[in-house]
Write an enzyme that holds these catalytic residues in place. Structure first.
Site, PDB file in Angstrom:
ATOM      1  N   GLU A   1      36.199  38.499  33.193  1.00 52.91           N
ATOM      2  CA  GLU A   1      36.984  37.382  32.679  1.00 52.91           C
ATOM      3  C   GLU A   1      36.864  36.182  33.632  1.00 52.91           C
ATOM      4  OE1 GLU A   1      41.006  38.758  32.246  1.00 52.91           O
ATOM      5  OE2 GLU A   1      40.310  40.711  31.526  1.00 52.91           O
TER       6      GLU A   1
ATOM      7  N   LEU B   1      38.871  39.458  27.156  1.00 52.95           N
ATOM      8  CA  LEU B   1      40.012  39.806  27.987  1.00 52.95           C
ATOM      9  C   LEU B   1      40.429  41.239  27.638  1.00 52.95           C
ATOM     10  CD1 LEU B   1      42.946  37.380  28.720  1.00 52.95           C
ATOM     11  CD2 LEU B   1      43.304  39.840  28.570  1.00 52.95           C
TER      12      LEU B   1
ATOM     13  N   GLU C   1      39.941  45.005  29.735  1.00 50.14           N
ATOM     14  CA  GLU C   1      39.361  45.731  30.867  1.00 50.14           C
ATOM     15  C   GLU C   1      38.566  46.954  30.423  1.00 50.14           C
ATOM     16  OE1 GLU C   1      41.847  42.801  32.298  1.00 50.14           O
ATOM     17  OE2 GLU C   1      42.458  44.415  30.918  1.00 50.14           O
TER      18      GLU C   1
ATOM     19  N   GLN D   1      40.081  41.285  37.084  1.00 54.63           N
ATOM     20  CA  GLN D   1      40.681  40.093  37.677  1.00 54.63           C
ATOM     21  C   GLN D   1      41.776  40.396  38.685  1.00 54.63           C
ATOM     22  OE1 GLN D   1      42.563  36.809  35.126  1.00 54.63           O
ATOM     23  NE2 GLN D   1      40.389  36.276  35.249  1.00 54.63           N
TER      24      GLN D   1
ATOM     25  N   TYR E   1      45.612  44.963  36.550  1.00 54.32           N
ATOM     26  CA  TYR E   1      44.979  45.004  35.235  1.00 54.32           C
ATOM     27  C   TYR E   1      44.056  46.214  35.067  1.00 54.32           C
ATOM     28  CZ  TYR E   1      46.347  40.039  35.001  1.00 54.32           C
ATOM     29  OH  TYR E   1      47.035  38.847  35.003  1.00 54.32           O
TER      30      TYR E   1
ATOM     31  N   HIS F   1      50.091  40.091  39.882  1.00 52.08           N
ATOM     32  CA  HIS F   1      49.124  39.432  40.740  1.00 52.08           C
ATOM     33  C   HIS F   1      49.224  39.905  42.183  1.00 52.08           C
ATOM     34  CE1 HIS F   1      49.970  36.630  37.342  1.00 52.08           C
ATOM     35  NE2 HIS F   1      48.660  36.774  37.242  1.00 52.08           N
TER      36      HIS F   1
END
Length: 749
Positions: free
Chosen positions: A436, A465, A467, A489, A493, A538
């Site tokens: 991505e 998008l 995985e 990313q 994820y 994140h």
């Protein structure tokens, strides 16, 4: 008599009595020779006499293999009883394809396997399957590790999937075939090959299947080659749960980008014709198609399944009349190709042959010890990996000229990885970089910036998008002869697609005894400590799901020069040994240049030249030579430990920092050496206390006989929240220093 034996007898007797009751289609068939009537032998087309007879042989052989497997299981001599009975119409699909068309099959694919084996002289598919049933080391694909349909010479790639988790790989292989040809990368599959993959109606509902089908359609929508033939074998049941009769048709007949057709498995001529039509269409147009093959399931799901607990007797008996083997027998008789007596004789000949082979394979050797079982998990040639990592190729010189990566000034971690990817792309034309946002944008953090411009969209490209599809593309690209470097990313994820690594990538060599492999280096941005852009998705520090996958290499670079060298090692190991590597990159260190004070530039480093930058898998890096305390860490822990070590050294304490660098396999020898040199070990682990990296590190020390002082300091067993609250659960530099001082107060034994 067990219920399984009763069911065998019922199905067997139903076939026998039904064939006895069929009248011959023509008196032209002689009663003794069974020769075809004039005009039939020379027929052509998908449903010719020869094709129908070959179809019957594959189906009859598969049926008797099912009977034998159930009987061996009843005697505690066999280990697999999921049969193909009722699904033997998939043999028609094999007839429509070539043995050079890669096949990734559903577990009820006995008919397909036997029919494909007819296309390759010298094969003994009955013996192949029975060797698998009894888990013999002589079984030709997995060497007895698991009962799978697979064979290198037959182009059948073994799958252990029961939930269509092999479909992303099939999609990825179909995507990669044309790309390998355009890049002039050697592949064992012809450029015009068709990838075939089969799955059940219940598995068609799984997110893995839906994602793969969507990805195939998405490629077709963009005009990208996708020669994928999907076979949904619909028996209306997922073990005991019913599939609505019209569900597969409703879900897939109008799917954009997918050429859908349906056929009943008890119509052998139509099965042969439809399979041939779709296979030819896919081969010509390089677009995906789905054959909805309506089947029945005879003898229940598996040996332990009590089918009468969820199906009525009338439902079960009704399926007997839809038996594809019986339908093919009827077609042979109706067309005058064989008489009822000839059909029964042929059927019984398979019973005798399967019985004979079943008795013979019982004496064949099994896997003898742990070493034999594990030999195919991760074969390694460290010397060849070293040589490849250090090799300066002509392609590299032509691409970079005088501007080789090692000529650049001190680099950050992100810059070093960027140059390392460029190095890999320049060195090996089969290397691909994708994920991505990696191409046009250059990655969320700029790590892949400029690569598409330098190497083109065939080799550096953006993906969906999804995985599972990203990893499936990598799985297929590896099979097509390339070295994929996909990007996930964020570590958070990965978890929804981890089975593509655990159940598909890591197992392929194991279940094919090394015959097939899927080399790859999966780059993942992860860990915590990001500033200004945080939260759980994140900032994720969960690596336990990766560390317990047998054979998986988990690299965790911290220093920029290590990152470049370790990436080079992983790419070389993928190419040489077929290794599956995960490359965990600390996001918070991507753009750091300083270590102790602002402007010291101590966290940047020059790019290592190929001859200088090989880091053997499973080797640690030691900073300092102190003999009083070893701080064992990785990732974001390295700069934090180096700062703590500097403060302690100013007080006269001898400290060394051991950067593990590899989380799997752990650098046990280097770890023990640091422990023995200091007598005290503090494991500094930014992951969680439960299931984190510190647990296996401490275990390795204890197992190695280390009797000195051991302590650990970790992040909390918590998800990582937004903003400043993250500091409450993440490992801090102050806590590292406090734990180090506490351990120094303890006396080493």
């Amino acid at each position: 008599m067990t219920q399984g034996s009763d069911r065998i007898e019922q199905i067997d007797e139903h076939f026998l009595s039904a064939v006895r009751g069929l009248a011959s289609a023509s008196s032209a068939v002689s009663s003794g020779a069974g020769s075809a009537r004039p005009g039939v032998t020379g027929e052509s087309g998908a449903s010719s006499s020869a094709q129908l007879l070959a179809l019957f042989d594959a189906q009859a052989g598969s049926r008797h293999l099912d009977f034998a497997a159930r009987e061996l299981g009843r005697r505690k001599l066999g280990y697999y009883s999921i049969g193909s009975s009722g699904h033997e119409s998939n043999a028609a699909v094999a007839a429509a394809l070539r043995p050079t068309d890669p096949a990734l099959l559903h577990y009820r694919s006995g008919g397909f396997y036997l029919r494909r084996a007819q296309q390759v002289p010298g094969r003994d598919p009955l013996r192949d399957v029975l060797l698998g049933v009894v888990a013999s080391a002589e079984e030709p694909i997995s060497a007895g590790r698991h009962k799978v349909f697979g064979h290198g010479e037959l182009g059948i790639i073994p799958q252990t999937s029961t939930i269509a988790s092999h479909l992303p790989r099939a999609m990825g292989l179909a995507f990669s075939l044309g790309r390998a040809e355009r890049l002039d990368v050697a592949s064992e599959w012809p450029a015009d090959a068709v990838v075939v993959s089969s799955f059940g109606d219940a598995s068609a509902n799984h997110s893995t299947a839906l994602g793969a089908i969507n990805a195939a359609a998405h490629c077709a929508h963009q005009g990208l080659p996708m020669p994928l033939l999907l076979i949904c074998e619909d028996n209306g049941l997922g073990i005991s749960v019913r599939t609505p009769p019209d569900w597969v048709t409703s879900a897939h007949s109008r799917h954009p980008g997918i050429n859908y057709s349906a056929v009943d498995g008890d119509d052998p001529a139509r099965c042969l014709e439809m399979a041939a039509e779709l296979a030819d269409w896919v081969r010509e147009h390089r677009r995906p198609a789905l054959l909805h093959l309506r089947t029945v399931r005879l003898m229940g799901h598996a040996g332990s399944d009590v089918e009468s607990g969820y199906r009525t007797r009338s439902e079960i008996l009704a399926d007997y009349d839809r038996d594809p083997l019986l339908a093919t027998a009827a077609a042979l008789i109706d067309r005058g190709i064989r008489s009822p007596a000839d059909v029964l004789e042929r059927y019984e000949s398979f019973r005798a042959e399967v019985t004979r082979i079943a008795d013979e394979v019982l004496s064949r050797p099994k896997l003898a010890d742990r070493a034999e079982v594990m030999a195919a998990i991760a074969p390694a040639d460290p010397g060849a990996v070293r040589d490849r990592a250090a090799h300066r190729t002509a392609q590299r010189a032509r691409h970079f000229g005088e501007n080789a990566p090692e000529s650049a000034g001190p680099l950050t971690l992100a810059e070093s990885i960027n140059r390392g990817l460029a190095d890999a792309l320049a060195t090996d034309p089969g290397t691909l970089v994708f994920g991505e946002d990696v191409a046009g944008k250059g990655g969320v953090y700029g790590v892949t910036r400029g690569l598409r411009r330098a190497f083109g969209g065939l080799r550096v490209f953006d993906t969906l998008l999804d995985e599972q599809s990203i990893l499936g593309t990598a799985l297929g690209a590896g099979l097509a002869g390339m070295v994929p470097v996909p990007e996930i990313q964020y570590l958070a994820y990965l978890h929804n697609a981890a089975d593509q690594l655990r159940g598909e990538a890591a197992t392929l060599g194991f279940f094919s005894n090394g015959r097939f492999r899927n080399p790859m280096v999966v780059r993942i941005a992860g860990y915590g400590y990001q500033k200004g852009f945080g939260g759980h998705f994140h900032n994720d520090n969960s690596v336990a799901a990766l560390r317990d996958i047998p054979g998986l290499v988990v690299a965790s670079p911290s220093c920029p020069d290590d990152a470049a060298a370790m990436l080079r090692t992983c790419v070389a190991a993928a190419r040489v040994d077929g290794r599956v590597c995960v490359f965990l990159e600390p996001i918070a260190l991507y753009h750091e240049r300083d270590l102790h004070e602002p402007g010291d530039n101590a966290w940047s480093a020059r790019y290592p030249a190929p001859g200088d930058g090989h880091v053997p898998i499973g080797s640690a890096r030691t900073h300092g030579t102190g003999n009083e305390l070893a701080l064992v860490t990785f990732g974001n822990g390295v700069p934090r430990c180096l700062r703590v070590a500097r403060r302690l050294e100013r007080e006269g304490v001898g400290v060394r920092v051991l950067d593990l660098r590899w989380l799997s396999p752990l650098p046990t020898e280097d770890l023990l050496a640091a422990a023995m040199a200091t007598g005290r070990v503090l494991v500094v682990d930014e992951t969680r206390r439960s299931g984190g990296v510190s647990e296996p590190v401490v275990t390795a020390l204890v197992d190695s006989g280390f009797t000195g002082a051991i302590a650990r300091v970790t992040s909390a067993d918590s998800f990582i929240p937004l903003g400043g609250a993250a500091q409450h659960v993440l490992l801090s530099e102050d806590s590292i220093e406090g734990a180090a001082r506490e351990l120094l107060r303890r006396r080493a034994r």
